[in-house]
Design an enzyme around this catalytic site. Structure first.
Site, PDB file in Angstrom:
ATOM      1  CB  CYS A   9      -0.990  -0.027   1.165  1.00  0.00           C
ATOM      2  SG  CYS A   9      -0.244   0.000   2.811  1.00  0.00           S
ATOM      3  CG  ASN A  12       4.260  -1.590   5.267  1.00  0.00           C
ATOM      4  OD1 ASN A  12       5.382  -1.882   5.691  1.00  0.00           O
ATOM      5  ND2 ASN A  12       3.335  -2.510   5.141  1.00  0.00           N
ATOM      6  CB  SER A  16       0.069  -3.542   2.871  1.00  0.00           C
ATOM      7  OG  SER A  16       0.935  -2.646   3.502  1.00  0.00           O
ATOM      8  CG  ASP A 127      -5.435   5.250   2.547  1.00  0.00           C
ATOM      9  OD1 ASP A 127      -5.452   4.768   3.697  1.00  0.00           O
ATOM     10  OD2 ASP A 127      -4.489   5.917   2.096  1.00  0.00           O
TER      11      ASP A 127
HETATM   12  P1  4NP Z   1      -1.877   2.833   4.069  1.00  0.00           P
HETATM   13  O1  4NP Z   1      -2.531   4.201   4.603  1.00  0.00           O
HETATM   14  O2  4NP Z   1      -1.286   3.160   2.714  1.00  0.00           O
HETATM   15  O3  4NP Z   1      -3.042   1.907   3.953  1.00  0.00           O
HETATM   16  O4  4NP Z   1      -0.846   2.414   5.088  1.00  0.00           O
HETATM   17  C1  4NP Z   1      -1.818   5.381   4.738  1.00  0.00           C
HETATM   18  C2  4NP Z   1      -0.947   5.533   5.792  1.00  0.00           C
HETATM   19  C3  4NP Z   1      -0.248   6.736   5.943  1.00  0.00           C
HETATM   20  C4  4NP Z   1      -0.427   7.745   5.021  1.00  0.00           C
HETATM   21  C5  4NP Z   1      -1.294   7.587   3.949  1.00  0.00           C
HETATM   22  C6  4NP Z   1      -1.991   6.392   3.808  1.00  0.00           C
HETATM   23  N1  4NP Z   1       0.283   8.980   5.183  1.00  0.00           N
HETATM   24  O5  4NP Z   1       0.047   9.899   4.385  1.00  0.00           O
HETATM   25  O6  4NP Z   1       1.112   9.094   6.117  1.00  0.00           O
END
Ligand code: 4NP
Length: 158
Positions: A9, A12, A16, A127
């Site tokens: 993803c 992470n 994921s 997400d």
């Molecule tokens: P993930 O979700 O890709 O499912 O782990 C996210 C986690 C952190 C962020 C974006 C999406 N971020 O922008 O920090």
């Protein structure tokens, strides 16, 4: 040699690591976990070394699963170790395709929802980062109902 399966993803820490553990649990239930190397990573470097989001940990725990993962970023050598590289959404998939240096690498990359009996490859795993615990539960449900089809595909194509 073990068959490598890598879930990918963006960060992470949400999707994921949760999908990784649901799939690992399913493979364990089939008593074939010794045949697999299962891991997850992110395309971004925001959360290297971080534990999963507390909401992912709580969702997993409510279903009897423990998340032990620490965040790491996708690395080009992952193409060598992981035969099946499974993207959570289209952005992750296009980022991975940019890393691919050969048609073989491209063939290793798949959209997770291609295997969802209630989805298709045009769909993303939404997400949940900016959402709430119910959005994490939706990720769990997608992973739960998709693990069997994904495993069947891997067993046929490994
Ligand atoms: P993930 O979700 O890709 O499912 O782990 C996210 C986690 C952190 C962020 C974006 C999406 N971020 O922008 O920090």
């Amino acid at each position: 040699m073990k068959t490598g399966v890598l879930f990918v993803c963006l960060g992470n820490i949400c999707r994921s690591p949760l999908v990784e553990e649901v799939f690992r649990d399913f493979v364990r239930q089939q008593k074939i976990d010794h045949l697999f190397q299962i891991d997850s990573c992110g395309t971004a470097n925001y959360h290297i070394g971080d534990p999963p989001d507390i909401r992912a940990i709580k969702t997993a725990f409510s279903h009897g699963l423990t998340l032990n993962h620490l965040g790491r970023q996708f690395n080009h050598s992952d193409f060598q170790y992981f035969h099946f590289i499974i993207a959570m959404d289209k952005n992750n998939q296009s980022d991975l395709l940019r890393h691919a240096k050969s048609p073989q690498h491209q063939k290793q990359i798949h959209a997770f929802r291609k295997f969802d009996p209630m989805g298709d490859e045009t769909l993303d795993v939404p997400d949940p980062y900016y959402g709430n615990i119910a959005d994490f539960e939706k990720v769990y449900e997608i992973a739960k109902r998709t693990s069997e089809n994904l495993l069947q595909f891997i067993l046929k194509n490994k």
